[in-house]
Motif scaffolding. Structure first.
Motif, short mmCIF file in Angstrom:
data_model
loop_
_atom_site.label_atom_id
_atom_site.label_comp_id
_atom_site.label_asym_id
_atom_site.label_seq_id
_atom_site.Cartn_x
_atom_site.Cartn_y
_atom_site.Cartn_z
N THR A 130 0.80 -1.10 0.10
CA THR A 130 0.21 0.09 -0.01
C THR A 130 0.76 1.45 0.06
O THR A 130 0.60 2.29 -0.23
N LYS A 131 2.09 1.04 0.13
CA LYS A 131 3.00 2.46 0.53
C LYS A 131 4.11 2.31 -0.89
O LYS A 131 4.69 3.24 -1.02
N GLY A 132 4.37 1.12 -1.34
CA GLY A 132 5.43 1.03 -2.21
C GLY A 132 5.43 -0.35 -2.50
O GLY A 132 4.43 -1.23 -2.42
N TYR A 133 6.63 -0.97 -3.48
CA TYR A 133 6.82 -2.14 -3.93
C TYR A 133 8.35 -2.57 -3.80
O TYR A 133 9.06 -1.85 -3.75
N VAL A 134 8.43 -4.09 -3.94
CA VAL A 134 9.78 -4.22 -3.93
C VAL A 134 9.94 -5.28 -5.16
O VAL A 134 9.08 -5.98 -5.50
N TYR A 135 11.04 -4.97 -5.86
CA TYR A 135 11.38 -5.54 -7.22
C TYR A 135 12.62 -6.08 -6.95
O TYR A 135 13.62 -5.55 -6.52
N VAL A 136 12.61 -7.78 -7.24
CA VAL A 136 13.70 -8.53 -7.52
C VAL A 136 14.00 -8.88 -8.72
O VAL A 136 12.87 -9.82 -9.27
N PRO A 137 15.01 -8.65 -9.65
CA PRO A 137 15.22 -8.97 -10.82
C PRO A 137 15.62 -10.30 -10.99
O PRO A 137 16.06 -11.14 -10.31
N ALA A 138 15.50 -10.86 -12.42
CA ALA A 138 15.81 -12.43 -12.72
C ALA A 138 17.17 -12.60 -12.65
O ALA A 138 17.92 -11.61 -12.93
N PRO A 139 17.76 -13.66 -12.12
CA PRO A 139 16.94 -14.66 -11.39
C PRO A 139 16.62 -14.45 -10.00
O PRO A 139 17.60 -14.39 -9.25
N TRP A 140 15.24 -14.31 -9.47
CA TRP A 140 15.05 -13.66 -8.18
C TRP A 140 15.53 -14.75 -7.22
O TRP A 140 15.93 -14.28 -6.05
N GLU A 164 15.31 -4.05 -5.10
CA GLU A 164 15.03 -2.49 -4.73
C GLU A 164 13.74 -2.31 -4.27
O GLU A 164 12.58 -3.18 -4.40
N VAL A 165 13.72 -1.25 -3.27
CA VAL A 165 12.38 -0.84 -2.83
C VAL A 165 12.14 0.35 -3.60
O VAL A 165 12.63 1.34 -3.27
N ARG A 166 10.68 0.32 -3.96
CA ARG A 166 10.45 1.49 -4.83
C ARG A 166 9.05 2.34 -4.47
O ARG A 166 8.36 1.55 -3.90
N TYR A 167 9.03 3.41 -4.70
CA TYR A 167 7.64 4.17 -4.10
C TYR A 167 7.28 5.30 -5.27
O TYR A 167 8.13 5.38 -6.16
N ASN A 188 13.45 5.75 -3.29
CA ASN A 188 13.76 4.48 -3.75
C ASN A 188 15.03 4.14 -3.13
O ASN A 188 16.03 4.86 -2.88
N LYS A 189 15.14 2.75 -2.63
CA LYS A 189 16.43 2.41 -2.30
C LYS A 189 16.96 1.10 -2.84
O LYS A 189 16.12 0.06 -2.93
N LYS A 190 18.09 0.82 -3.16
CA LYS A 190 18.71 -0.41 -3.56
C LYS A 190 19.58 -1.20 -2.56
O LYS A 190 20.12 -0.56 -1.85
N TYR A 191 19.44 -2.52 -2.35
CA TYR A 191 20.28 -3.36 -1.54
C TYR A 191 20.88 -4.25 -2.39
O TYR A 191 20.48 -4.96 -2.97
N PHE A 192 22.14 -4.33 -1.79
CA PHE A 192 23.38 -5.41 -2.43
C PHE A 192 23.68 -6.36 -1.35
O PHE A 192 24.05 -5.93 -0.13
N TYR A 193 23.72 -7.64 -1.70
CA TYR A 193 24.38 -8.54 -0.92
C TYR A 193 25.37 -9.58 -1.72
O TYR A 193 25.20 -9.57 -2.88
#
Length: 447
Positions: free
Chosen positions: A364-374, A381-384, A390-395
């Motif tokens: 309801t506030k945004g969405y999370v996108y995990v690119p292929a291959p998820w 990424e957390v997108r609004y 927006n914020k990107k997370y790397f691991y």
């Protein structure tokens, strides 16, 4: 009030930890202790931590020195915490001398003398249980499993079993282990645990025989194709103090663990929809295209996708509807729509139809996108609506990712934990239940 903060893993809490906490407490009036999360440890390559984060937090609290315990979950958090809690002193062991000098910009940094002659690493080495593991099956995943075990201390691949003698001998020769092809019971006698990587239809039989022989079992996905078989395995393991774990590798990797934590914390609001997809084009005489071996997109690819949905939305769904394109007796494409009381979800799977292979979690506030291959999650990424937020997370996602499930499995054995919070037994049973519904033809529409 003078505030002091310190950080650590605090695995196998020992006198050295206690001494450091006492010295840190003596520096001020209020001590904040940051305990690293399981996902953060794994992301930094610390795969042999024996106690999980809850156990380590309780151990720190039990010392009586910590006025407040927080969880360290990401790189750069120390600066955030120092400012958030208005910290005066950052204290850490002298083995980190100079490493945290950059924090002097935010507070005073003090390196405390460490207790010589003791460390968690030494304790793990001294108390390290050595496990001999046997592999059932010699296919693609089994060949990836052997190299991954080398990244988890105390684990040695001892033998392999395959009814096909030639394949067993070839695999054993490659990895310098013993081969068994006609005597499963003899194979079981020489090992402590079994990794079942045989065709799907034999998972239950091999797993149950191993459990009855008193062996712990790590079984590849899908663990079983029916809910009753999954429940039977878990119940038997529980009754006989054995570990039974489904090898859903994504469930144990650092990035997915952190993604799940963020989403459940409300970072994108209430979850309304989850879409997960996975496809791999197959051709020729392979198991995935053989109806007699329960091939097909659903049986092959559903477990990882269903795991994500059930972990994020829960196991209490209302209805599942399937839509499949069939070819030569197997589904080369299946889409499953799952209805919850509060949300919707879908999985899109293919072995003869190509799809994107990403994961999208809508809130309801945004969405999370995990690119292929998820499912090989190392970035999301957390997108609004406001893109500046927006914020990107790397691991890190090391090797083939199997080391994370191997570490979890043998950590459970060593610490006598029969359940895993990253993939609960009841969730594993629900995954099997949905696959069973499909194989029974329940709410399946051909397209």
């Amino acid at each position: 009030m003078r505030k002091v903060i310190t950080y650590g893993t605090y695995d196998l809490l020992h006198q050295g930890h206690i001494n450091l906490l006492r010295r840190a407490k003596e520096l001020g009036d209020y001590l904040i202790v940051g305990v690293t999360s399981d996902s953060f440890d794994k992301g930094r390559g610390k795969l042999n931590v024996r106690n999980n984060v809850l156990e380590r937090v309780e151990a720190v609290k039990a010392t009586g020195y910590a006025d407040e315990v927080i969880i360290e979950d990401y790189l750069g958090q120390k600066i955030d915490d120092i400012q958030r809690y208005d910290v005066d002193i950052f204290a850490i062991g002298s083995d980190w001398e100079g490493h945290f000098d950059y924090l002097n910009e935010y507070c005073k940094v003090i390196y405390l003398p460490r207790t010589e002659g003791i460390s968690s690493t030494m304790l793990r080495a001294d108390s390290q249980a050595n496990f001999n593991v046997g592999i059932v099956g010699t296919g693609r995943i089994a060949k990836r499993f052997v190299p991954e075990t080398k990244f988890v201390n105390g684990v040695k691949v001892k033998s392999v079993f395959n009814p096909d003698r030639e394949q067993a001998n070839s695999f054993a020769g490659t990895y310098g282990i013993s081969a068994y092809s006609d005597d499963y019971q003899s194979f079981l006698k020489a090992i402590d645990a079994v990794y079942v990587a045989s065709p799907h239809i034999s998972h239950f039989e091999y797993s149950m025989k191993a459990l009855k022989a008193g062996k712990h079992v790590l079984c590849e996905i899908p663990m079983t194709l029916t809910a009753e078989e999954a429940k039977t395995l878990y119940d038997f393991a529980d009754e006989h103090n054995l570990v039974m774990l489904e090898a859903s590798k994504t469930a144990y990797c650092p990035a997915f663990n952190h993604l799940e934590t963020l989403v459940k914390s409300g970072i994108i609001g209430d979850i309304v929809d989850v879409k997960a997809s996975l496809s791999k084009m197959m051709e020729g005489e392979v198991r995935e295209l053989d109806p007699d071996q329960k091939g097909g997109a659903m049986n092959e690819h559903a477990p990882l996708n269903l795991m994500a949905i059930i972990r994020l939305l829960g196991k209490e769904y209302k209805r599942v509807d399937f839509f499949s394109k069939m070819e030569n007796g197997v589904d080369i494409f299946t889409k499953a729509n799952i209805t919850y009381h509060h949300a919707t979800a879908s999985v899109t799977l293919g072995i003869g139809v190509k799809t994107e292979g990403n994961l999208v979690i809508s809130g309801t506030k945004g969405y999370v996108y995990v690119p292929a291959p998820w499912w090989l999650t190392d970035y999301f990424e957390v997108r609004y609506e406001d893109q500046t937020k927006n914020k990107k997370y790397f691991y890190s996602y090391d090797g083939d990712g199997l080391r994370y499930e191997i570490q979890e499995f043998f950590s459970m054995i060593a610490n006598k934990r029969k359940s895993c919070y990253k993939l609960r037994r009841c969730e594993s049973v629900k995954i099997a239940e949905i696959i069973e519904k499909y194989n029974r033809g329940e709410n399946v529409t051909s397209i």
